[in-house]
Write an enzyme that holds these catalytic residues in place. Structure first.
Site, PDB file in Angstrom:
ATOM      1  N   ASN A   9       0.128   2.812 -10.016  1.00  0.00           N
ATOM      2  CA  ASN A   9      -0.650   1.676  -9.530  1.00  0.00           C
ATOM      3  C   ASN A   9      -2.099   1.975  -9.874  1.00  0.00           C
ATOM      4  O   ASN A   9      -2.717   2.814  -9.237  1.00  0.00           O
ATOM      5  CB  ASN A   9      -0.456   1.529  -8.010  1.00  0.00           C
ATOM      6  CG  ASN A   9      -1.398   0.490  -7.420  1.00  0.00           C
ATOM      7  OD1 ASN A   9      -1.984  -0.319  -8.151  1.00  0.00           O
ATOM      8  ND2 ASN A   9      -1.570   0.513  -6.099  1.00  0.00           N
ATOM      9  N   LYS A  11      -4.716   0.204  -9.529  1.00  0.00           N
ATOM     10  CA  LYS A  11      -5.730  -0.400  -8.637  1.00  0.00           C
ATOM     11  C   LYS A  11      -6.800  -1.069  -9.523  1.00  0.00           C
ATOM     12  O   LYS A  11      -6.447  -1.603 -10.553  1.00  0.00           O
ATOM     13  CB  LYS A  11      -6.285   0.661  -7.685  1.00  0.00           C
ATOM     14  CG  LYS A  11      -5.139   1.411  -6.975  1.00  0.00           C
ATOM     15  CD  LYS A  11      -5.577   2.275  -5.846  1.00  0.00           C
ATOM     16  CE  LYS A  11      -4.347   2.920  -5.207  1.00  0.00           C
ATOM     17  NZ  LYS A  11      -4.638   3.642  -3.989  1.00  0.00           N
ATOM     18  N   HIS A  95       0.246  -4.056  -0.492  1.00  0.00           N
ATOM     19  CA  HIS A  95      -0.374  -2.717  -0.491  1.00  0.00           C
ATOM     20  C   HIS A  95      -1.348  -2.633   0.692  1.00  0.00           C
ATOM     21  O   HIS A  95      -1.965  -3.635   1.062  1.00  0.00           O
ATOM     22  CB  HIS A  95      -1.110  -2.494  -1.825  1.00  0.00           C
ATOM     23  CG  HIS A  95      -1.524  -1.082  -2.005  1.00  0.00           C
ATOM     24  ND1 HIS A  95      -2.660  -0.568  -1.418  1.00  0.00           N
ATOM     25  CD2 HIS A  95      -0.939  -0.054  -2.673  1.00  0.00           C
ATOM     26  CE1 HIS A  95      -2.755   0.719  -1.738  1.00  0.00           C
ATOM     27  NE2 HIS A  95      -1.722   1.063  -2.495  1.00  0.00           N
ATOM     28  N   GLU A  97      -4.238  -1.601   0.844  1.00  0.00           N
ATOM     29  CA  GLU A  97      -5.602  -2.056   0.509  1.00  0.00           C
ATOM     30  C   GLU A  97      -5.683  -3.579   0.572  1.00  0.00           C
ATOM     31  O   GLU A  97      -6.722  -4.138   0.947  1.00  0.00           O
ATOM     32  CB  GLU A  97      -5.992  -1.524  -0.889  1.00  0.00           C
ATOM     33  CG  GLU A  97      -6.249  -0.023  -0.828  1.00  0.00           C
ATOM     34  CD  GLU A  97      -5.911   0.745  -2.100  1.00  0.00           C
ATOM     35  OE1 GLU A  97      -5.802   0.134  -3.177  1.00  0.00           O
ATOM     36  OE2 GLU A  97      -5.745   1.987  -1.994  1.00  0.00           O
ATOM     37  N   GLU A 167       3.985   4.106   2.072  1.00  0.00           N
ATOM     38  CA  GLU A 167       2.700   4.729   1.773  1.00  0.00           C
ATOM     39  C   GLU A 167       1.900   4.924   3.058  1.00  0.00           C
ATOM     40  O   GLU A 167       1.235   3.990   3.521  1.00  0.00           O
ATOM     41  CB  GLU A 167       1.891   3.836   0.821  1.00  0.00           C
ATOM     42  CG  GLU A 167       2.534   3.617  -0.518  1.00  0.00           C
ATOM     43  CD  GLU A 167       1.501   3.290  -1.602  1.00  0.00           C
ATOM     44  OE1 GLU A 167       1.581   3.903  -2.652  1.00  0.00           O
ATOM     45  OE2 GLU A 167       0.612   2.454  -1.367  1.00  0.00           O
ATOM     46  N   GLY A 173      -5.149   8.506  -1.590  1.00  0.00           N
ATOM     47  CA  GLY A 173      -6.431   8.872  -2.201  1.00  0.00           C
ATOM     48  C   GLY A 173      -7.182   9.954  -1.443  1.00  0.00           C
ATOM     49  O   GLY A 173      -8.361  10.193  -1.698  1.00  0.00           O
ATOM     50  N   SER A 213      -1.018  10.353  -2.677  1.00  0.00           N
ATOM     51  CA  SER A 213      -1.357  11.652  -3.291  1.00  0.00           C
ATOM     52  C   SER A 213      -0.156  12.316  -3.972  1.00  0.00           C
ATOM     53  O   SER A 213      -0.014  13.533  -3.925  1.00  0.00           O
ATOM     54  CB  SER A 213      -2.011  12.574  -2.264  1.00  0.00           C
ATOM     55  OG  SER A 213      -3.199  11.992  -1.759  1.00  0.00           O
TER      56      SER A 213
HETATM   57  O1  LIG Z   1      -2.024   3.808  -2.958  1.00  0.00           O
HETATM   58  C1  LIG Z   1      -1.384   4.518  -3.708  1.00  0.00           C
HETATM   59  C2  LIG Z   1      -0.462   3.942  -4.700  1.00  0.00           C
HETATM   60  O2  LIG Z   1      -0.230   2.600  -4.445  1.00  0.00           O
HETATM   61  C3  LIG Z   1      -1.514   5.987  -3.662  1.00  0.00           C
HETATM   62  O3  LIG Z   1      -2.718   6.338  -4.246  1.00  0.00           O
HETATM   63  P1  LIG Z   1      -3.005   7.901  -4.574  1.00  0.00           P
HETATM   64  O4  LIG Z   1      -1.830   8.371  -5.399  1.00  0.00           O
HETATM   65  O5  LIG Z   1      -4.296   7.889  -5.346  1.00  0.00           O
HETATM   66  O6  LIG Z   1      -3.081   8.601  -3.259  1.00  0.00           O
END
Ligand SMILES: O=C(CO)COP(=O)(O)O
Length: 251
Positions: A9, A11, A95, A97, A167, A173, A213
């Site tokens: 992903n 982003k 997601h 976010e 997640e 992140g 992560s």
């Molecule tokens: O939100 C994520 C994937 O959708 C996870 O992000 P990271 O792998 O950067 O922690």
């Protein structure tokens, strides 16, 4: 048998030129799709470049979001119908976010899941708890509620074919991965939730990813867990080398 699915992903990263370069760097080294499905979810503006570069390869394509209407007066939104016409395979829905910064509700996510399925694509439906929820010991209940709301009025057949991504928000992140046992525990709760809502066949077929992560160093351990069928990967999916290590974790 559930086919493992590793999805990057991106982003809000990469432009069309970066996208073409990335795909050209990985496309000949991806595993067979029946061994591990490799997916990249890219920003909407990069999808034409992603599709063009991925054509004829083992790379599957995903949008990071879409709207629940196919057309109309919805300025700035992305049509699921057009994503399907373009040839997109998956759409990431809900997601954290999107839930957090763009105020998406469980109801929106359910409508989007219906719209994606109605347009012959596969939703990757995200769920996951905040650190506060985890510390209050309410993770199971939280995730059960999110999954139940997202799947509302979907048929068993539709649910059997989709992907759910667990997640935990505190692991996204942050470099803080849930341990593989913590991830397994909640992925198991998700599978049991699907079993309670539908039946054993549906829960045996639905694919569940862990995200937060995920890196080349921990992917094998996570993928060894019985209820974890894949990863949804942010940061570690941005470099071709690292993405290749993730999708080729079995080698
Ligand atoms: O939100 C994520 C994937 O959708 C996870 O992000 P990271 O792998 O950067 O922690």
């Amino acid at each position: 048998m559930r086919t493992p699915i590793i999805a990057g992903n991106w982003k809000l990263n990469n432009n069309p030129e970066d996208t073409t370069k990335f795909v050209n760097a990985v496309k000949d080294q991806l595993p067979d799709s029946n061994k591990v499905e490799s997916v990249i979810a890219a920003p909407a503006v990069d999808l034409p470049a992603l599709l063009a570069a991925a054509k004829g390869s083992n790379l599957h394509t995903a949008a990071e979001n879409c709207y629940f209407e196919n057309s109309g007066a919805f300025t700035g939104e992305t049509s699921p119908q057009v994503l399907n016409e373009m040839g997109i395979n998956y759409v990431v829905i809900g997601h954290s976010e999107r839930r957090d910064y763009f105020h998406e509700t469980d109801e929106d996510i359910n409508k989007k899941a219906h719209a994606v399925l109605d347009n012959q694509m596969t939703p990757i439906i995200c769920c996951g708890e905040t650190l506060e929820t985890r510390e209050a010991g309410k993770t199971e209940e939280w995730v059960q509620n999110q999954v139940t709301a997202a799947l509302k009025e979907l048929s068993a057949q539709q649910v059997a074919g989709l992907v759910i991504a667990y997640e935990p928000i505190w692991a996204i992140g942050t470099g803080k991965t849930a341990t593989s046992d913590q991830a397994q525990e909640i992925c198991h709760v998700i599978r049991e939730t699907v079993k309670d809502l539908y039946d054993a066949t549906t829960s045996d077929n639905v694919r569940i990813q862990y995200g937060g992560s995920v890196k080349p160093a921990n992917v094998k351990d996570l993928m060894s867990k019985p209820d974890i069928d894949g990863g949804l990967v942010g940061g570690a999916s941005l470099e071709p080398e690292s993405f290749l290590q993730l999708v080729n974790y079995q080698d």
